[in-house]
Structure formats: C-alpha cells, structure tokens
Design an enzyme around this catalytic site. Structure first.
Site, PDB file in Angstrom:
ATOM      1  N   ASP A  65      -1.448 -10.480   3.396  1.00 60.84           N
ATOM      2  CA  ASP A  65      -1.936 -10.134   2.693  1.00 60.84           C
ATOM      3  C   ASP A  65      -2.248 -11.357   1.910  1.00 60.84           C
ATOM      4  O   ASP A  65      -2.064 -12.129   2.804  1.00 60.84           O
ATOM      5  CB  ASP A  65      -1.136  -9.205   0.952  1.00 60.84           C
ATOM      6  CG  ASP A  65      -2.016  -8.895   0.411  1.00 60.84           C
ATOM      7  OD1 ASP A  65      -2.932  -8.336   0.283  1.00 60.84           O
ATOM      8  OD2 ASP A  65      -1.140  -8.195  -0.384  1.00 60.84           O
TER       9      ASP A  65
ATOM     10  N   ARG B 129      -4.878   2.162 -11.243  1.00 61.90           N
ATOM     11  CA  ARG B 129      -4.230   1.250 -10.584  1.00 61.90           C
ATOM     12  C   ARG B 129      -4.105   0.456 -11.911  1.00 61.90           C
ATOM     13  O   ARG B 129      -5.663  -0.111 -12.351  1.00 61.90           O
ATOM     14  CB  ARG B 129      -5.630   0.604  -9.968  1.00 61.90           C
ATOM     15  CG  ARG B 129      -6.003  -1.151  -9.945  1.00 61.90           C
ATOM     16  CD  ARG B 129      -6.344  -1.151  -8.224  1.00 61.90           C
ATOM     17  NE  ARG B 129      -6.305  -0.670  -6.836  1.00 61.90           N
ATOM     18  CZ  ARG B 129      -6.357  -1.479  -6.274  1.00 61.90           C
ATOM     19  NH1 ARG B 129      -7.315  -2.471  -6.019  1.00 61.90           N
ATOM     20  NH2 ARG B 129      -5.632  -0.854  -4.940  1.00 61.90           N
TER      21      ARG B 129
ATOM     22  N   HIS C 139       2.385  -1.076  -4.373  1.00 60.59           N
ATOM     23  CA  HIS C 139       1.569   0.010  -3.357  1.00 60.59           C
ATOM     24  C   HIS C 139       1.699   0.909  -2.970  1.00 60.59           C
ATOM     25  O   HIS C 139       1.331   1.049  -1.761  1.00 60.59           O
ATOM     26  CB  HIS C 139       0.508  -1.036  -3.208  1.00 60.59           C
ATOM     27  CG  HIS C 139      -0.883  -0.825  -2.753  1.00 60.59           C
ATOM     28  ND1 HIS C 139      -1.787   0.207  -2.860  1.00 60.59           N
ATOM     29  CD2 HIS C 139      -2.235  -1.641  -1.941  1.00 60.59           C
ATOM     30  CE1 HIS C 139      -2.970   0.496  -2.613  1.00 60.59           C
ATOM     31  NE2 HIS C 139      -3.176  -0.857  -2.552  1.00 60.59           N
TER      32      HIS C 139
ATOM     33  N   GLN D 147      -0.946   2.508   0.461  1.00 55.79           N
ATOM     34  CA  GLN D 147      -1.284   1.720   1.072  1.00 55.79           C
ATOM     35  C   GLN D 147      -0.067   1.813   2.144  1.00 55.79           C
ATOM     36  O   GLN D 147       0.060   1.705   3.106  1.00 55.79           O
ATOM     37  CB  GLN D 147      -1.455  -0.102   0.871  1.00 55.79           C
ATOM     38  CG  GLN D 147      -2.063  -0.942   1.746  1.00 55.79           C
ATOM     39  CD  GLN D 147      -3.475  -1.041   2.114  1.00 55.79           C
ATOM     40  OE1 GLN D 147      -4.407  -0.443   1.131  1.00 55.79           O
ATOM     41  NE2 GLN D 147      -3.553  -0.823   3.815  1.00 55.79           N
TER      42      GLN D 147
ATOM     43  N   CYS E 203      -3.840  -5.577   4.505  1.00 53.84           N
ATOM     44  CA  CYS E 203      -4.373  -3.838   3.166  1.00 53.84           C
ATOM     45  C   CYS E 203      -5.573  -4.030   2.927  1.00 53.84           C
ATOM     46  O   CYS E 203      -6.835  -2.587   2.518  1.00 53.84           O
ATOM     47  CB  CYS E 203      -3.080  -3.927   2.255  1.00 53.84           C
ATOM     48  SG  CYS E 203      -3.369  -5.999   1.017  1.00 53.84           S
TER      49      CYS E 203
ATOM     50  N   ARG F 129      -6.136   5.311   4.837  1.00 50.16           N
ATOM     51  CA  ARG F 129      -6.168   5.055   3.234  1.00 50.16           C
ATOM     52  C   ARG F 129      -6.706   6.772   2.768  1.00 50.16           C
ATOM     53  O   ARG F 129      -5.801   7.811   2.103  1.00 50.16           O
ATOM     54  CB  ARG F 129      -6.870   4.672   2.279  1.00 50.16           C
ATOM     55  CG  ARG F 129      -6.322   3.254   2.569  1.00 50.16           C
ATOM     56  CD  ARG F 129      -5.155   2.918   2.178  1.00 50.16           C
ATOM     57  NE  ARG F 129      -5.166   3.582   0.218  1.00 50.16           N
ATOM     58  CZ  ARG F 129      -5.141   2.381   0.026  1.00 50.16           C
ATOM     59  NH1 ARG F 129      -5.703   1.503  -0.234  1.00 50.16           N
ATOM     60  NH2 ARG F 129      -5.341   2.687  -1.955  1.00 50.16           N
TER      61      ARG F 129
HETATM   62  N1  NVA Z   1      -1.612  -7.918  -3.126  1.00 48.54           N
HETATM   63  C1  NVA Z   1      -2.962  -7.589  -3.512  1.00 48.54           C
HETATM   64  C2  NVA Z   1      -3.775  -6.251  -2.993  1.00 48.54           C
HETATM   65  C3  NVA Z   1      -4.973  -5.690  -2.783  1.00 48.54           C
HETATM   66  C4  NVA Z   1      -5.546  -4.313  -2.440  1.00 48.54           C
HETATM   67  C5  NVA Z   1      -2.978  -7.611  -4.233  1.00 48.54           C
HETATM   68  O1  NVA Z   1      -2.765  -7.178  -5.145  1.00 48.54           O
HETATM   69  O2  NVA Z   1      -4.756  -8.243  -5.076  1.00 48.54           O
HETATM   70  N1   CP Z   2      -6.555  -1.801   0.687  1.00 49.26           N
HETATM   71  C1   CP Z   2      -7.008  -1.925  -0.988  1.00 49.26           C
HETATM   72  O1   CP Z   2      -6.501  -1.445  -1.866  1.00 49.26           O
HETATM   73  O2   CP Z   2      -8.269  -1.941  -1.434  1.00 49.26           O
HETATM   74  P1   CP Z   2      -9.144  -2.181  -2.932  1.00 49.26           P
HETATM   75  O3   CP Z   2      -7.930  -3.068  -3.683  1.00 49.26           O
HETATM   76  O4   CP Z   2     -10.185  -1.813  -2.242  1.00 49.26           O
HETATM   77  O5   CP Z   2      -8.770  -0.794  -3.294  1.00 49.26           O
END
Ligand code: NVA
Ligand code: CP
Length: 311
Positions: free
Chosen positions: A228, A106, A133, A136, A268, A296
C-alpha cells in the site's frame, strides 16, 4: 431464510463471524455471476455516502452498486454539511436515520464512526478510516478466492506501513485462517491492539501471524504479495521522510522472486509506481489489481444486501 446481518453496522472486521464473512464472499460471487437477479434487491433503499477523505473506487463502486441493486445514493462531502461546521455526531446520526436506509462513511476518526453507528438506527459501513478498510478486504479476499480457489491456508505477505490496510489484513486474514506475514520498518508496525485481535482469532482459525522487519522473510513462499502507499491520507506531510525510510520495502522483481512461482500481487490503489511497487510488478502478469478494484463493486453489493435487505 433469516438474514442475521440485517440492520447491523460494519466498522471493522471484528464485527463479523467467520461464517458471516464467508457468506458475504459467497453472495458476492453469486451477485457477480448473476447481477440481473439482484437488480431489485434494494429497491427503494437509499444509501447516504459521507466523504471526509478523497476517493475514486469507494465513491463510484458504492454508488454504482446501490443503483444496480435498485436503490439510490446521496453523496455528501462532509465539509459542505453541518457536520463540517461541528454539528454533533449524535444529532447527525439521528436525523440521517429518519431519511435514509444506510450510511457509508470515509473519514479519519474511528471513534467518530463508532459514535455515528451507536447513535444511528440504520447500518453504518466504514468506507475507510485511519485504522480500518474492511470493504477493501472483502474485495481482496474475493479476488484471492477467485484466483486461488481458497482462503484458508493461503500465505499473504504485506510489506509496507502498518496502516489501515495492514490492520484489516490482520483481522480479516486471521478470521478466515490465512497465514499473514507483515514486514514494516521499525516504528511503523501495526497497532498492538490489532495484533492482539489477530492473535486471538488465530487461536480459533489456525492462522499463523508473523510481524517482522525483513521483507524477504515475509515474502518467502507467499501466495499473495500486497503493499500500500507508504504515506496514507492524512500523513502527506511525512511523504518525503517515508520515501527514505521505506526504500528497502519496495515490492520489486528481486523481492517477488522469493514468493511462490504463481504468486498473486494485489494493491488497493491508488498506487505510486516506483515507490512502494515497481511498474514491472504492478503491471506484470501476476498482478490482479483491476480484478481486485472491480471486486469492490461485487463485494459491497453483497455487503449492502446483507445489511440493508430485511428478508
Ligand atoms: N492506506 C491508504 C489506503 C487508500 C485506499 C490510505 O488510507 O490513504
Ligand atoms: N482502494 C480505495 O479505497 O480506493 P479509493 O481511495 O479510490 O476509494
């Protein structure tokens, strides 16, 4: 039966055919229904998990998932590794390939993850980047399949920022024949290169792709309504500015009254109640956010089995 996905990396959903994507969803339903049958599936395998951004769901569901499959995880905060001191990605990829059987990462840069996957000899899984992502979407589509019994022909409305989630909905939805309607404020649209991919996929799958600025039109007759956070990780400095710009894009009772009567709400998570969605919608009867979050685990177990199990 040979496993065509063995050894591959999944950085975004362009790397799966429709049949492969659906096979991951099918395996996820099997693993969810019969977890004990898969408790040795990845026996002896090790997944390294690298985090440059925060996480709750991705961190815990991947680690729980690999343990439930008989393997183990090593969790790394990139800042505490030599990557955090500028060690070349190539060297990291080659060294890690000698120790573990897969890498989940990540981070911010899609280019960096692409280089990691090119240089590694083991599968690399994108656990969220600035543009994608994919895990997800596997969980979200598993949830939609469980509730609606199909993916093709479903209308999914995404209202909010044209971010990593919007991108992955466009690619994943167009892969499986969903109709995707995305409403964003002007200037916050998904990237054109992602829209081009979705439009190309749609020629094969029959999806309808709509990119507009009007949330009511996006949500009209939708089977699934999604949003989101308005400011993603890495965009925190824009939070206040976006709260004003995105106010008309909040998912609330009035907006969801335009959707189908049996619409499904997904997010998500993490969510900001009172910003992108009101409490009465996210905590209401149409919301499946906790089923989605649980999925997930099942979806990623299926993905790991496909990428990391050689027979
Ligand atoms: N769009 C959000 C998703 C978090 C799971 C981010 O990238 O922070
Ligand atoms: N939805 C998601 O990816 O959650 P986290 O940021 O908690 O991993």
């Amino acid at each position: 039966m040979s496993n065509s996905m063995y050894g591959r990396s999944i950085l975004d959903l362009t790397e799966m055919t429709q049949a492969e994507f659906l096979s991951v969803i099918k395996l996820a339903t099997e693993i969810k229904a019969n977890p004990n049958e898969y408790r040795h599936a990845l026996s002896g395998k090790i997944l390294a998990m690298i985090f440059e951004k925060n996480s709750t769901r991705t961190r815990v569901s991947f680690e729980a998932g690999i343990i439930q499959l008989g393997g183990q995880a090593i969790v790394l905060d990139s800042k505490s590794t030599q990557m955090g001191r500028g060690e070349p990605i190539k060297d990291t990829a080659k060294v890690m390939s000698g120790y573990v059987d897969g890498i989940m990462i990540r981070t911010y840069s899609d280019t960096m993850v692409a280089e990691l996957a090119t240089e590694a000899s083991i599968p690399v899984i994108n656990g969220l980047t600035d543009n994608h992502h994919p895990c997800q979407i596997l969980a979200d589509f598993l949830t939609i399949y469980e509730v609606k019994g199909k993916l093709k022909g479903i209308k999914l409305a995404y209202v909010g920022a044209g971010n990593n989630m919007a991108h992955s909905f466009l690619i994943g939805g167009s892969l499986v024949g969903m109709d995707i309607s995305i409403a964003t404020p002007t200037g916050y649209e998904p990237k054109q290169e992602i829209i081009d991919i979705a439009e190309q996929n749609a020629l094969q799958s029959g999806s309808k792709i709509e990119l507009i600025n009007d949330p009511e039109r996006a949500v009209a007759d939708a089977d699934v309504v999604v949003t989101d956070v308005w400011a993603s990780m890495g965009e925190e400095s824009q939070q206040l500015e976006r709260e004003k710009l995105f106010a008309a894009y909040q998912i609330n009772s009035e907006l969801v009254s335009k959707a189908k009567d049996d619409y499904l709400f997904l997010h998500c998570l993490p969510a900001h109640r009172g910003e992108e969605v009101t409490s009465n919608v996210i905590d209401g009867t149409h919301s499946k956010i906790y089923q989605e979050a649980e999925n997930r685990l099942h979806a990623q177990k299926a993905l790991m089995v496909k990428l990391m199990k050689d027979s």
